[in-house]
Design an enzyme around this catalytic site. Structure first.
Site, PDB file in Angstrom:
ATOM      1  N   ASP A  99      64.837-104.549 -50.616  1.00 40.19           N
ATOM      2  CA  ASP A  99      65.361-105.856 -51.353  1.00 40.19           C
ATOM      3  C   ASP A  99      64.284-106.960 -51.310  1.00 40.19           C
ATOM      4  O   ASP A  99      63.103-106.667 -50.774  1.00 40.19           O
ATOM      5  CB  ASP A  99      66.452-106.267 -50.142  1.00 40.19           C
ATOM      6  CG  ASP A  99      65.916-106.737 -48.924  1.00 40.19           C
ATOM      7  OD1 ASP A  99      64.796-105.780 -48.369  1.00 40.19           O
ATOM      8  OD2 ASP A  99      66.160-107.502 -48.226  1.00 40.19           O
ATOM      9  N   GLU A 166      66.031-106.487 -45.567  1.00 35.54           N
ATOM     10  CA  GLU A 166      65.058-106.814 -44.627  1.00 35.54           C
ATOM     11  C   GLU A 166      64.833-108.573 -44.849  1.00 35.54           C
ATOM     12  O   GLU A 166      64.575-109.293 -43.945  1.00 35.54           O
ATOM     13  CB  GLU A 166      63.792-106.305 -44.971  1.00 35.54           C
ATOM     14  CG  GLU A 166      62.730-106.428 -43.843  1.00 35.54           C
ATOM     15  CD  GLU A 166      61.714-107.727 -43.908  1.00 35.54           C
ATOM     16  OE1 GLU A 166      61.312-108.295 -43.157  1.00 35.54           O
ATOM     17  OE2 GLU A 166      61.843-108.360 -44.948  1.00 35.54           O
TER      18      GLU A 166
END
Lengths: 472, 472
Positions: A99, A166
């Protein structure tokens, strides 16, 4: 100079490796915005397919649900898997996140952030996620492919853990790692993470410590809807006035945290420790170049390094719900959320910090005499961590860096927080990218040279493991 | 109860009048955003055509250029013109603005802000600009059409001045009015503006004073680009820390302005004046209803009214350049602009206030010991103003309100700043809309009843002028 066959293959297949990074960057996998969630899921699927092409066995693991932007959403799945199961080999767990941070052209990007742009003049590869953290993940894939194409045996067993949250507090990761500690990760001997940065642009680093994080959202609400300041100015308690008053009491312009109890928990500095920082190969000028301006709090190199690595920090990130456009708007925002975070060092614990912050802000708010309503939430928390650099894991990486870059790495403590060290009880090392890449910023990039040499370093590190482990 | 033919026509043609407002609201004429400028221009063209259909002679007057969002743009033209030139009649200048505040569904609107929504259950007409200021402009057009359709002679000459930059500091307006004072507006006897609000929802108001405005943008810049707080927290002087420190010194949560020299210039309160405010037909409950929460600074009605009308106020509107989205982003913004404005009362002058603010902020910034760079700009300034309520202009409107609403209006001092009183030297009056319309806010609306009765009031006011002027 590294002339192993896998390294030559990498040099000769640069276009292919660039094309792979382009594909990854152009999937806008922003985890912090509900409307982008389908792209995050698509990115996970794309990555799973890439790993499977290499022969890895990959499972897509659901991590449960979250509420974001008022919607209940499935968390992006983690990718967990393996390549190699030879009991005679060491087993290395590789972590990365697929991400990215939010990004918009209007934030000041030179190019569309989700359009991969290769500036051939400067050798820069622009795009959100290019360095954080898609570039490093591609590095692992590239290295494994290079081994396979050149029939080079991979002398370690690999385990993979790639997450898609994250940038939004790694929700679900800790539970996953704890569970897989007895499952997929049971045989792991060491962990290698590539999700942080060199101090400058010339000397590679190895990171043996990370600051933790406590991220806070402070809501102040009053009127039921936004009001016109010409009509309600000096009539109502304004949430923005309260917020500015409160946040002015968090940290001084010199970076000193004002929340009582925080600084007291930081270990005192020894002379020996200070010397370690003085020895790191970086100058004040390197910092000023990375920052792009002469705005360091201290002009003493060691102080700057310690501000970055061994002391906590508090940054105010922004305000949600207020006027944030250009020009003037005469609004009294009805409800605002101020965002700030504290980076944690030993022995600061996020839950303890949360208690200290909650108490302090509530006490200070009570002093304001405002009829508005305060709510303080810790959005995410992660503990700080320090590893041993004498482990074979670090020696294998140090040797790889010396072979590829011809330089001895600096040892640093910094970056984001992770749970592997705690959950697995194994040595964890970070292998960072160049220091001026602009992770989380506008115009994030990865230098082509670092993409290529970094890929070689990851490969050489794996090749070095058996010898390093044997001499342990 | 008003049973004049023009009023009956208005009642019988409500659908047509609603359709006119719908057309106007659905042109998103946001003046503060460069990308919306073509819509502002289109709105001006639409309004010009509507006025010409009534037989008015209208000129579209260019007001020069501006720089917005980094682009040089033509300012939206003003519409200047006339209807009627009988030397035996009084001449009334009507002012309105055809631009609107920014609005987005994501700010918390129930309906798309630029899609006109008639909620038939509540009788509310939703949409950005419905009350500020397209509804009132449509009111004038509706009233004139009703006169024409019912062959009712308009007993005054009308002059028009409609601008497209009111929400962005009325750039170019002052020069225009000064110029036209000897041109189109040379014969004007009085001015009527409909661009503000009742105190509550039951008693109509007439406004004889306006607070002025000084709108400030405070830029603090440091690093060349946004930085990652995990890497640069406690390394650099953070612009957000400086901004929060500085803005916490502007105003107390109780609304007391802390910039030295401002409060000293406000005329002291007399007992007689206080009585005027105590007599206004409004309760603390009315305010709390309009605000939607019990967050008034004072619980004394007269104090609340004075906070709104006779004292200055300072509101912090927002921050440009920081993180303003949902969730968490661990960014250190490189350059931020804090926006705040001060509402001015006699004898505060915007230029004097600018000097006081500049000096104060520069002095306070110097005390911070930050290496960042400060820039303070006054984006717009307008003087405060107070008119005589004994003039025939006010009596004609008072009588119209009593006829249409069966109530005596309250006299108020508040709202936005304008230059007509100064440039023309004539009586200026404001005829406001309902107090809970939410101008500048999310879910801006106009009550259908107020749209209809307000239209009648504007018409009846014009009919009353000859008698009121004769008895002057």
């Amino acid at each position: 100079m590294l002339d192993a066959p896998f390294a030559k293959w990498i040099d000769e297949h640069q276009d292919e490796l660039i094309a792979r990074l382009k594909e990854a960057v152009e999937i806008p996998s922003v985890s912090g915005d509900a409307s982008y969630r389908p792209h995050v899921v698509r990115m996970g699927e794309w990555l799973k397919a890439e790993l499977e092409k290499l022969g890895a066995e990959i499972r897509s693991v659901p991590l449960g649900k979250q509420v974001l932007d008022g919607q209940e959403l499935d968390l992006p799945p983690a990718l967990v898997g393996s390549l190699g199961n030879d009991p005679k080999k060491k087993t290395v767990l590789v972590y990365g996140h697929y991400d990215v941070q939010p990004a918009a052209l209007s934030d000041g990007w030179k190019h569309e952030p989700f359009q991969f742009t290769h500036d051939k003049e400067t050798g820069r590869l622009y795009g959100r996620g290019s360095t954080d953290d898609k570039g490093p993940i591609m590095g692992w894939i590239n290295a494994i492919q290079a081994f396979q194409e050149t029939k080079t045996e991979i002398p370690v067993n690999l385990r993979f853990c790639f997450e898609g949250m994250e940038e939004s507090g790694s929700e679900g990761l800790e539970e996953l790692v704890i569970k897989e500690a007895k499952g997929e990760f049971a045989d792991v001997d060491a962990v290698c993470i590539s999700d942080n940065y060199w101090l400058g642009t010339t000397t590679p680093c190895l990171t043996y410590g990370l600051r933790g994080l406590s991220y806070f959202s402070v809501s102040i609400s009053g009127p039921a809807a936004d009001l016109h300041s010409g009509v309600f100015g000096n009539v109502v308690h304004e949430p923005m006035t309260d917020l500015f008053d409160l946040f002015s009491k968090l940290v001084t312009p010199q970076g000193k945290i004002l929340v009582p109890g925080i600084n007291e928990k930081v270990a005192p500095l020894t002379d020996e420790e200070r010397k370690l920082y003085e020895d790191i190969d970086v100058t004040l000028g390197d910092f000023e170049q990375a920052i792009g301006a002469k705005v360091t709090i201290s002009e003493d190199k060691a102080e700057v390094l310690m501000g970055r690595m061994r002391y906590p920090s508090l940054s105010i990130h922004g305000v949600e719900g207020a006027f944030s456009g250009q020009g003037g708007k005469t609004v009294i925002p009805a409800a605002v959320k101020g965002k700030f975070s504290i980076r944690l060092v030993p022995d600061l614990d996020p839950d303890e910090v949360n208690e200290l912050v909650q108490k302090y802000l509530k006490d200070e708010f009570a002093k304001l005499g405002s009829k508005n309503t305060l709510k303080v939430e810790m959005l995410s928390g992660g503990k700080p961590w320090v590893a041993s650099i004498d482990h074979w894991n670090f020696r294998a990486a140090k040797d790889a860096i010396e072979t590829v870059y011809g330089k001895t790495p600096s040892y640093t403590r910094e970056g984001v927080t992770l749970t592997f060290a705690e959950a697995l009880g194994k040595n964890v090392m970070l292998l960072p990218s160049t220091g001026d890449d602009g992770a989380h910023s506008t115009n994030e990039k990865l230098d082509l040279s670092n993409y290529i040499e970094g890929t070689k370093t990851l490969g050489q590190y794996l090749l070095n493991v058996p010898a390093a482990a044997a001499s342990a």
